[in-house]
Design an enzyme around this catalytic site. Structure first.
Site, mmCIF file in Angstrom:
data_model
loop_
_atom_site.group_PDB
_atom_site.id
_atom_site.type_symbol
_atom_site.label_atom_id
_atom_site.label_comp_id
_atom_site.label_asym_id
_atom_site.label_seq_id
_atom_site.Cartn_x
_atom_site.Cartn_y
_atom_site.Cartn_z
ATOM 1 N N LYS A 47 -18.575 -17.717 0.135
ATOM 2 C CA LYS A 47 -20.039 -17.598 0.180
ATOM 3 C C LYS A 47 -20.604 -16.875 -1.035
ATOM 4 C CE LYS A 47 -20.184 -17.164 5.176
ATOM 5 N NZ LYS A 47 -20.246 -16.151 6.225
ATOM 6 N N GLY A 98 -9.014 -9.136 -1.659
ATOM 7 C CA GLY A 98 -7.879 -9.662 -0.906
ATOM 8 C C GLY A 98 -7.417 -11.053 -1.265
ATOM 9 N N GLY A 126 -13.262 -4.093 -0.655
ATOM 10 C CA GLY A 126 -14.652 -3.627 -0.678
ATOM 11 C C GLY A 126 -14.888 -2.554 -1.731
ATOM 12 N N ARG A 172 0.823 -1.220 0.000
ATOM 13 C CA ARG A 172 0.000 0.000 0.000
ATOM 14 C C ARG A 172 0.855 1.269 0.000
ATOM 15 N NH1 ARG A 172 -4.428 -2.539 4.046
ATOM 16 N NH2 ARG A 172 -5.794 -3.335 2.429
HETATM 17 P P1 AMP Z 1 -14.261 -14.748 0.570
HETATM 18 O O1 AMP Z 1 -13.766 -14.031 1.800
HETATM 19 O O2 AMP Z 1 -15.735 -14.986 0.557
HETATM 20 O O3 AMP Z 1 -13.756 -14.125 -0.715
HETATM 21 O O4 AMP Z 1 -13.658 -16.198 0.646
HETATM 22 C C1 AMP Z 1 -12.289 -16.476 0.667
HETATM 23 C C2 AMP Z 1 -12.097 -17.732 1.456
HETATM 24 O O5 AMP Z 1 -12.885 -18.769 0.879
HETATM 25 C C3 AMP Z 1 -10.686 -18.254 1.492
HETATM 26 O O6 AMP Z 1 -10.196 -18.118 2.791
HETATM 27 C C4 AMP Z 1 -10.822 -19.716 1.089
HETATM 28 O O7 AMP Z 1 -10.094 -20.584 1.924
HETATM 29 C C5 AMP Z 1 -12.308 -19.971 1.268
HETATM 30 N N1 AMP Z 1 -12.784 -21.093 0.453
HETATM 31 C C6 AMP Z 1 -12.634 -21.290 -0.848
HETATM 32 N N2 AMP Z 1 -13.143 -22.468 -1.219
HETATM 33 C C7 AMP Z 1 -13.637 -23.069 -0.111
HETATM 34 C C8 AMP Z 1 -14.268 -24.300 0.152
HETATM 35 N N3 AMP Z 1 -14.502 -25.179 -0.812
HETATM 36 N N4 AMP Z 1 -14.623 -24.580 1.423
HETATM 37 C C9 AMP Z 1 -14.384 -23.688 2.404
HETATM 38 N N5 AMP Z 1 -13.787 -22.494 2.219
HETATM 39 C C10 AMP Z 1 -13.414 -22.174 0.966
#
Ligand code: AMP
Length: 416
Positions: A218, A374, A397, A35
């Site tokens: 998610k 990130g 974000g 940054r």
């Molecule tokens: P997000 O913060 O929603 O962008 O998600 C990122 C996180 O999703 C990372 O820490 C990954 O480890 C997790 N992730 C990706 N695929 C999976 C999965 N199949 N099961 C659980 N966590 C996951």
């Protein structure tokens, strides 16, 4: 609109909002200076033109209270070393008028963490949203936020915003302050200009085919962006943990895989919308299932909709990786946000790596590729492939909101 290239900084004082919210270790040492490096072109340009710099930033979440753990005093030496000039420090950002007035051309003053004052974020403190006095407290805080912004503005002749990471916030230093400068004395910094251009490339200047890859844990946190992209993309890859919400919604067995049970209808809705809009929706067909959430778990490749009890999908399987690569390789515009698996575990990086490699190849063939948020940035860095994509955004974000089509307050405050 005034730009940093047109403005005559000689003899002027510029107050520059940067994002120096860098991670520190327990000894206060910077562990990732991306940054700071991101803001250097703007800061160096102002100094080279004969301007004086007043740099301001937040660090962490001190919640409106002074907290030495989040003091920007800890990074004065690092900023000084990177800028190649001594940096003075103002230990109270709202009482820096004398230090700012004393600055000569070529000199630099770094203000203490803006978020030591609740006025920076402008949220009333010590009162609950449900309390009867909340609305009055909010109104009073908005007034003191204006005063705080006015104080910051009084230090300088012009205002530059180069903090893309906080551009989606209407804070004193990111937006309100701009009201105290006329249009000829406020502008975006180079980093902001680059980020805005990169977003524009994937929202307006689209070269087709356009492939977007949305991953992560998610679907609920990505729904705004998925819906906005649906009107723009040719191929939409949905991967990572959200795969299993889609598999379950379609009647699949997903074992212990991560799933948002209250989003099954949403998943079906996305599938239907993609069909109606002619978007090629690519969902995983197979996955690497593990018998524990651990790097050392036993694994097997199984259909993403037929995962045995006690097992969970932690990465995209080989067939899926091929399908992802197919949808990426011919693309001319690519957006990637969110990993295809639990990439933090070395044994579950293959899906994300396949995506990164296909993006690198498409980029070599002339595609514009934007990576942001990130975790996908951490992914591309982990694979050592950062120099093989077109642009890596510094905004999490802020980037997602920009791609959702929202107007970012930090940009609107300058562009009008
Ligand atoms: P997000 O913060 O929603 O962008 O998600 C990122 C996180 O999703 C990372 O820490 C990954 O480890 C997790 N992730 C990706 N695929 C999976 C999965 N199949 N099961 C659980 N966590 C996951």
């Amino acid at each position: 609109m005034m730009t940093i290239d047109n403005y005559k900084f000689a003899g002027k004082k510029a107050i520059v909002r940067v994002d120096f919210n860098v991670p520190l270790d327990e000894n206060g040492k910077i562990t990732d200076d991306t940054r700071i490096r991101g803001a250097l072109p703007t800061l160096k340009k102002i100094l080279a033109d004969g301007g004086a710099l007043i740099i301001m930033s937040h660090m962490g979440k001190p919640k409106g209270k002074v907290n030495p753990k989040f003091s920007l005093g800890q990074i004065v030496d690092a900023v000084s070393e990177k800028l190649g000039v001594p940096v003075k420090f103002a230990p109270d950002c709202a009482k820096a008028a004398d230090a700012a007035a004393a600055l000569k051309p070529g000199e630099v003053l770094l203000l203490e963490n803006l978020r030591f004052y609740p006025e920076e974020e402008g949220k009333p403190v010590g009162i609950d949203k449900e309390d009867p006095g909340y609305e009055a407290a909010k109104k009073a805080m908005k007034e003191s936020q204006k005063e705080f912004a006015k104080t910051l503005a009084s230090y300088a002749d012009c205002y530059v915003n180069d903090a893309f990471g906080t551009a989606h916030r209407k804070h004193a230093s990111t937006a309100v302050i701009a009201d105290y400068f006329d249009a000829d004395n406020k502008m975006l910094g180079y980093l902001m200009e680059k980020e805005v251009q990169a977003v524009d490339n994937v929202l307006s200047n689209i070269k087709r085919p356009f492939t977007a890859i949305m991953g992560g844990s998610k679907v609920s946190t990505k729904i705004g962006i998925i819906e906005n992209l649906m009107d723009k993309v040719d191929n939409l890859i949905l991967c990572g943990g959200m795969t299993y919400t889609f598999a379950k919604a379609q009647g699949g067995k997903i074992g212990n895989s991560i799933c948002e049970d209250d989003k099954l209808d949403l998943a079906l809705d996305i599938i239907a919308k993609a069909k109606a809009k002619g978007v090629n929706l690519v969902l995983g067909s197979d996955c690497v299932a593990a018998d524990a959430f651990s790097n050392d778990a036993n694994t097997q490749i199984v259909p993403a909709n037929d995962i045995p009890e006690g097992w969970e999908g932690l990465d995209a399987g080989p067939e899926t990786q091929k399908a992802f690569a197919e949808a990426i390789k011919g693309a001319k515009t690519i957006l990637w946000n969110g990993p295809a698996g639990v990439f933090e575990f070395d044994n579950f990086t293959a899906g994300s790596r396949a995506i990164a490699e296909a993006i690198a190849e498409a980029t070599k063939n002339g595609a514009f590729s934007l990576i942001g948020g990130g975790d996908s940035v951490a992914c591309i860095n982990k694979f050592g492939m950062a120099d093989q994509v077109s642009y890596i955004s510094t905004g999490g974000g802020a980037l997602l909101e920009a791609i959702e089509g929202k107007i970012l307050p930090g940009i609107a405050a300058i562009k009008g």
